[in-house]
Design a protein around this motif. Sequence first.
Motif, PDB file in Angstrom:
ATOM      1  N   PHE A  28       0.808  -1.215   0.000  1.00 22.09           N
ATOM      2  CA  PHE A  28       0.000   0.000   0.000  1.00 22.09           C
ATOM      3  C   PHE A  28       0.846   1.271   0.000  1.00 22.09           C
ATOM      4  CE2 PHE A  28      -2.702   3.149   2.289  1.00 22.09           C
ATOM      5  CZ  PHE A  28      -3.706   3.238   1.337  1.00 22.09           C
ATOM      6  N   LEU A  29       1.891   1.311   0.827  1.00 20.76           N
ATOM      7  CA  LEU A  29       2.658   2.548   1.007  1.00 20.76           C
ATOM      8  C   LEU A  29       3.925   2.620   0.151  1.00 20.76           C
ATOM      9  CD1 LEU A  29       2.316   2.943   4.873  1.00 20.76           C
ATOM     10  CD2 LEU A  29       1.190   4.299   3.093  1.00 20.76           C
ATOM     11  N   ALA A  30       4.507   1.483  -0.178  1.00 17.32           N
ATOM     12  CA  ALA A  30       5.738   1.473  -0.978  1.00 17.32           C
ATOM     13  C   ALA A  30       5.658   0.348  -2.003  1.00 17.32           C
ATOM     14  CB  ALA A  30       6.950   1.299  -0.080  1.00 17.32           C
ATOM     15  N   PRO A  31       4.894   0.566  -3.084  1.00 17.42           N
ATOM     16  CA  PRO A  31       4.709  -0.501  -4.071  1.00 17.42           C
ATOM     17  C   PRO A  31       6.018  -0.993  -4.690  1.00 17.42           C
ATOM     18  CG  PRO A  31       3.238   1.349  -4.515  1.00 17.42           C
ATOM     19  CD  PRO A  31       4.130   1.760  -3.412  1.00 17.42           C
ATOM     20  N   GLY A  32       7.008  -0.121  -4.805  1.00 17.36           N
ATOM     21  CA  GLY A  32       8.295  -0.538  -5.350  1.00 17.36           C
ATOM     22  C   GLY A  32       8.984  -1.555  -4.451  1.00 17.36           C
ATOM     23  N   LEU A  33       8.892  -1.359  -3.148  1.00 21.49           N
ATOM     24  CA  LEU A  33       9.458  -2.306  -2.192  1.00 21.49           C
ATOM     25  C   LEU A  33       8.737  -3.641  -2.276  1.00 21.49           C
ATOM     26  CD1 LEU A  33      11.359  -2.948   0.156  1.00 21.49           C
ATOM     27  CD2 LEU A  33       9.666  -1.933   1.689  1.00 21.49           C
ATOM     28  N   PHE A  34       7.421  -3.603  -2.384  1.00 22.68           N
ATOM     29  CA  PHE A  34       6.642  -4.833  -2.518  1.00 22.68           C
ATOM     30  C   PHE A  34       7.036  -5.575  -3.790  1.00 22.68           C
ATOM     31  CE2 PHE A  34       2.963  -7.104  -4.219  1.00 22.68           C
ATOM     32  CZ  PHE A  34       2.680  -7.951  -3.171  1.00 22.68           C
ATOM     33  N   GLN A  35       7.149  -4.857  -4.904  1.00 24.56           N
ATOM     34  CA  GLN A  35       7.541  -5.493  -6.166  1.00 24.56           C
ATOM     35  C   GLN A  35       8.954  -6.062  -6.082  1.00 24.56           C
ATOM     36  OE1 GLN A  35       6.977  -2.552  -9.201  1.00 24.56           O
ATOM     37  NE2 GLN A  35       4.757  -2.576  -9.032  1.00 24.56           N
ATOM     38  N   ALA A  36       9.848  -5.345  -5.409  1.00 24.17           N
ATOM     39  CA  ALA A  36      11.224  -5.827  -5.266  1.00 24.17           C
ATOM     40  C   ALA A  36      11.260  -7.132  -4.467  1.00 24.17           C
ATOM     41  CB  ALA A  36      12.080  -4.759  -4.586  1.00 24.17           C
ATOM     42  N   ILE A  37      10.485  -7.194  -3.400  1.00 23.23           N
ATOM     43  CA  ILE A  37      10.416  -8.414  -2.590  1.00 23.23           C
ATOM     44  C   ILE A  37       9.846  -9.551  -3.420  1.00 23.23           C
ATOM     45  CG2 ILE A  37       9.254  -9.486  -0.616  1.00 23.23           C
ATOM     46  CD1 ILE A  37       9.432  -6.737   0.767  1.00 23.23           C
ATOM     47  N   PHE A  38       8.785  -9.272  -4.162  1.00 17.61           N
ATOM     48  CA  PHE A  38       8.146 -10.321  -4.963  1.00 17.61           C
ATOM     49  C   PHE A  38       9.074 -10.808  -6.070  1.00 17.61           C
ATOM     50  CE2 PHE A  38       5.308 -12.043  -8.194  1.00 17.61           C
ATOM     51  CZ  PHE A  38       4.634 -12.975  -7.423  1.00 17.61           C
ATOM     52  N   LYS A  39       9.827  -9.910  -6.693  1.00 16.86           N
ATOM     53  CA  LYS A  39      10.746 -10.318  -7.755  1.00 16.86           C
ATOM     54  C   LYS A  39      11.852 -11.220  -7.210  1.00 16.86           C
ATOM     55  CE  LYS A  39       9.940  -6.832 -11.207  1.00 16.86           C
ATOM     56  NZ  LYS A  39       9.189  -7.657 -12.099  1.00 16.86           N
ATOM     57  N   LEU A  40      12.314 -10.946  -5.994  1.00 12.86           N
ATOM     58  CA  LEU A  40      13.316 -11.824  -5.385  1.00 12.86           C
ATOM     59  C   LEU A  40      12.725 -13.190  -5.049  1.00 12.86           C
ATOM     60  CD1 LEU A  40      15.336  -9.576  -2.918  1.00 12.86           C
ATOM     61  CD2 LEU A  40      16.114 -10.606  -5.045  1.00 12.86           C
ATOM     62  N   ALA A  41      11.514 -13.199  -4.541  1.00  7.43           N
ATOM     63  CA  ALA A  41      10.907 -14.448  -4.082  1.00  7.43           C
ATOM     64  C   ALA A  41      10.338 -15.281  -5.221  1.00  7.43           C
ATOM     65  CB  ALA A  41       9.806 -14.146  -3.067  1.00  7.43           C
ATOM     66  N   ASP A  42      10.055 -14.671  -6.362  1.00 10.65           N
ATOM     67  CA  ASP A  42       9.398 -15.397  -7.452  1.00 10.65           C
ATOM     68  C   ASP A  42      10.298 -16.462  -8.071  1.00 10.65           C
ATOM     69  OD1 ASP A  42       7.208 -15.956  -9.106  1.00 10.65           O
ATOM     70  OD2 ASP A  42       8.052 -14.725 -10.713  1.00 10.65           O
ATOM     71  N   THR A  43      11.575 -16.209  -8.099  1.00  9.96           N
ATOM     72  CA  THR A  43      12.509 -17.194  -8.641  1.00  9.96           C
ATOM     73  C   THR A  43      13.541 -17.531  -7.572  1.00  9.96           C
ATOM     74  OG1 THR A  43      13.806 -15.394  -9.583  1.00  9.96           O
ATOM     75  CG2 THR A  43      12.243 -16.485 -11.045  1.00  9.96           C
ATOM     76  N   PRO A  44      13.188 -18.409  -6.638  1.00 11.86           N
ATOM     77  CA  PRO A  44      14.069 -18.684  -5.501  1.00 11.86           C
ATOM     78  C   PRO A  44      15.407 -19.308  -5.897  1.00 11.86           C
ATOM     79  CG  PRO A  44      12.029 -19.956  -5.337  1.00 11.86           C
ATOM     80  CD  PRO A  44      11.937 -19.128  -6.557  1.00 11.86           C
ATOM     81  N   GLY A  45      15.426 -20.061  -6.967  1.00 14.71           N
ATOM     82  CA  GLY A  45      16.667 -20.695  -7.396  1.00 14.71           C
ATOM     83  C   GLY A  45      17.671 -19.711  -7.955  1.00 14.71           C
TER      84      GLY A  45
END
Length: 153
Positions: A28-45
């Motif tokens: 909600f407050l920092a969408p860039g941070l949320f996207q950054a976290i999701f991009k790291l977690a989306d491809t764990p390998g």
Amino acid sequence: MYQVIGNLFIGVAPIFGCTAALLGLDWFLAPGLFQAIFKLADTPGQPQWTASWQALTSTSTSWWQLLLLLILTVTIVIGGFDLSPADYQNSAIGLYSTVGIVLVLTTLLTLIGITNWIHTLVTWGLMVAIILGYSLLVSLVVMLITHLLTNRA
């Protein structure tokens, strides 16, 4: 058995609730941070460090959103993750049963060839680990600041 396993989830519910609240605040407050976290977690390998950094730096966030996020994060980290001794005791009772059931179900599903859920599970697990790591870092900084301020005299 249901009540024993339920004790685990009741005991550790604050950890999952606070983690979800922090992830929701990031969204909600920092969408860039949320996207950054999701991009790291989306491809764990193979974490996408460059894409994560680009998502973090390319999304503009105003200063008041970052300040509000910081204040709410500190509040949640300081007061939300505290489990009582009773929570730990009740959780320990359900932990062994839950681990046993998860091992049996995972083994059965893998043996019959149903493995498409593993990627989703690992992605969400890594996302929770990132948020918990962030919470630990915030907690350590708050502890250091508190220690420095109380030992000034």
